[in-house]
Design an enzyme around this catalytic site. Structure first.
Site, PDB file in Angstrom:
ATOM      1  N   ASP A 153       0.878  -1.160   0.000  1.00 41.40           N
ATOM      2  CA  ASP A 153       0.000   0.000   0.000  1.00 41.40           C
ATOM      3  C   ASP A 153       0.929   1.227   0.000  1.00 41.40           C
ATOM      4  O   ASP A 153       2.139   1.105   0.208  1.00 41.40           O
ATOM      5  CB  ASP A 153      -0.882  -0.057   1.260  1.00 41.40           C
ATOM      6  CG  ASP A 153      -1.585   1.254   1.534  1.00 41.40           C
ATOM      7  OD1 ASP A 153      -2.228   1.778   0.600  1.00 41.40           O
ATOM      8  OD2 ASP A 153      -1.487   1.758   2.667  1.00 41.40           O
ATOM      9  N   ASP A 193      -0.213   5.087   1.189  1.00 42.73           N
ATOM     10  CA  ASP A 193      -0.472   6.010   2.305  1.00 42.73           C
ATOM     11  C   ASP A 193      -0.373   5.316   3.658  1.00 42.73           C
ATOM     12  O   ASP A 193      -1.009   4.286   3.884  1.00 42.73           O
ATOM     13  CB  ASP A 193      -1.874   6.617   2.179  1.00 42.73           C
ATOM     14  CG  ASP A 193      -1.977   7.586   1.010  1.00 42.73           C
ATOM     15  OD1 ASP A 193      -1.068   8.415   0.848  1.00 42.73           O
ATOM     16  OD2 ASP A 193      -2.971   7.516   0.266  1.00 42.73           O
ATOM     17  N   ASP A 217      -3.602  12.342   0.415  1.00 42.36           N
ATOM     18  CA  ASP A 217      -4.802  13.154   0.185  1.00 42.36           C
ATOM     19  C   ASP A 217      -4.944  14.255   1.250  1.00 42.36           C
ATOM     20  O   ASP A 217      -5.445  15.343   0.964  1.00 42.36           O
ATOM     21  CB  ASP A 217      -6.070  12.282   0.217  1.00 42.36           C
ATOM     22  CG  ASP A 217      -6.250  11.469  -1.054  1.00 42.36           C
ATOM     23  OD1 ASP A 217      -5.529  11.738  -2.037  1.00 42.36           O
ATOM     24  OD2 ASP A 217      -7.112  10.579  -1.067  1.00 42.36           O
ATOM     25  N   ASP A 275      -5.120   3.529  -3.101  1.00 39.79           N
ATOM     26  CA  ASP A 275      -6.300   4.328  -3.412  1.00 39.79           C
ATOM     27  C   ASP A 275      -5.940   5.815  -3.483  1.00 39.79           C
ATOM     28  O   ASP A 275      -6.819   6.670  -3.429  1.00 39.79           O
ATOM     29  CB  ASP A 275      -7.399   4.080  -2.364  1.00 39.79           C
ATOM     30  CG  ASP A 275      -8.774   4.499  -2.857  1.00 39.79           C
ATOM     31  OD1 ASP A 275      -8.892   4.866  -4.049  1.00 39.79           O
ATOM     32  OD2 ASP A 275      -9.724   4.483  -2.063  1.00 39.79           O
ATOM     33  N   ASP A 319      -1.685  -1.031   5.929  1.00 40.14           N
ATOM     34  CA  ASP A 319      -2.065  -0.465   7.229  1.00 40.14           C
ATOM     35  C   ASP A 319      -3.579  -0.316   7.387  1.00 40.14           C
ATOM     36  O   ASP A 319      -4.087  -0.378   8.495  1.00 40.14           O
ATOM     37  CB  ASP A 319      -1.424   0.918   7.425  1.00 40.14           C
ATOM     38  CG  ASP A 319      -2.139   1.968   6.597  1.00 40.14           C
ATOM     39  OD1 ASP A 319      -2.928   2.739   7.159  1.00 40.14           O
ATOM     40  OD2 ASP A 319      -1.947   1.995   5.372  1.00 40.14           O
TER      41      ASP A 319
END
Length: 271
Positions: free
Chosen positions: A35, A37, A46, A127, A208
Site C-alpha cells: 500500500d 499512504d 490526500d 487508493d 495499514d
C-alpha cells in the site's frame, strides 16, 4: 515503463509481455504488494495535499460535501478547488516530495533492491493516485523498484487541474466504490501465475488500512500479511481471528518499523 490504471490498458498478450520484459524475470520466487499512504509514506497524501491550499486549509462547505464510500469523488472536488485557487502542478509535487517515509521503509526498499533479481516482484496497490505516488517515488529514487502500480489515474488537464478518475468498479461491500484491492490482487496473482506457468512460492502484503484487510483475506497459509501495528488492518485481522478462526489464513507479522519486515523476508528468502 510500467503502466498505470485498470487492466484494459493492457491490450494484447504481446504488449503485456513486452511491458514486463524490461524488469520482470519470469521466475521470481516471491510477489510482494505494498500500500502507499501510511505504509510507504508516514501520512495520507490526500490529507497532505491540503498544505498546497491557500492558508493550508479547506473551506467548510467543501469538507461538508464528503459522503462515506465516495471519497474518490470528494478528492476530485478538492483538486478542482486547488486549481481554482491557483495551486500549480509544481506546488502539489513539492508537497508530495516532502512527505516522510514510514520508519524503516528506506531500509526495506534497499533490501529489495539488493536482492538477487529472481527474488521479488514488487507491486504497489493504492487508493491515492498516479501523480501523488509518482512524485514521491521519483523523489525517493524508488520508482524503478515497482513492476506495476495500481491506483486511480490522475493527469493535469489544459487548465492546470489535476483530474483523477476512479480505478475501476466492483461488487465488494467492504471497499470504497472506486477500488477493491482484493480484486486487484486476485487478478494480478492469477494473471502472473498463468503467464509464468507456475505460482509464486509466497505472496506478501504490506499495508495499514481497512482497505488492506480485504486483499490480505485472499492470501493463503504460506503467504504473509505485514500489517502496521495497531492500525486498522492489524485490528481487523485480530478481530477476525477471534470471531471467525480459520477465516484469515496468512501468517501475520505486525510491524512498527519496516526493518521488522526486512528481518522476516530475509529469513523466508533463505529457506
Amino acid at each position: 515503463q510500467a503502466q498505470f490504471g485498470a487492466p484494459p490498458l493492457w491490450s494484447t498478450r504481446a504488449d503485456v509481455m513486452a511491458s514486463h520484459s524490461a524488469r520482470i524475470c519470469p521466475d521470481k520466487r516471491f510477489l510482494i504488494f505494498f500500500d502507499f499512504d501510511e505504509t510507504i509514506v508516514d501520512e495520507t497524501s490526500d490529507d497532505m495535499v491540503v498544505q498546497a491550499a491557500p492558508g493550508q486549509y479547506l473551506p467548510g462547505w467543501l469538507k461538508d460535501t464528503y459522503q462515506p464510500g465516495r471519497y474518490n469523488e470528494y478528492m476530485q472536488r478538492v483538486l478542482a478547488y486547488l486549481a481554482e485557487q491557483g495551486v500549480t502542478e509544481c506546488d502539489i509535487r513539492s508537497v508530495m516530495e516532502k512527505i516522510p517515509a514510514t520508519p524503516g521503509m528506506p531500509t526495506l526498499f534497499q533490501f529489495l533492491r539488493n536482492r538477487p533479481p529472481q527474488d521479488f516482484e514488487v507491486v504497489l496497490v493504492s487508493d491515492a493516485n498516479t501523480f501523488f505516488i509518482e512524485s514521491w517515488l521519483r523523489r525517493a529514487g524508488a520508482r524503478q523498484l515497482f513492476h506495476r502500480i495500481f491506483t486511480n489515474p490522475a493527469t493535469f488537464n489544459k487548465d492546470g487541474r489535476l483530474v483523477m478518475r476512479p480505478f475501476h468498479s466492483h461488487d465488494c461491500q467492504r471497499c470504497p466504490d472506486n477500488m477493491c484491492k482484493q480484486v486487484v490482487v486476485r487478478d494480478y496473482v492469477a494473471r502472473r501465475t498463468q503467464e509464468r506457468g507456475r505460482p509464486f512460492q509466497r505472496v506478501f502484503y504490506v499495508g495499514d488500512g481497512a482497505n488492506d484487510f480485504c486483499p490480505a483475506l485472499s492470501l493463503g497459509s504460506r503467504d504473509v500479511a505485514f500489517p502496521r501495528r495497531d492500525f486498522p488492518m492489524h485490528r481487523l485481522i485480530t478481530e477476525t481471528h477471534e470471531a471467525m478462526p480459520g477465516e484469515f489464513k496468512a501468517v501475520t507479522v505486525p510491524w512498527v518499523s519496516a526493518e521488522e519486515v526486512v528481518q522476516r523476508l530475509r529469513k523466508l528468502a533463505a529457506e
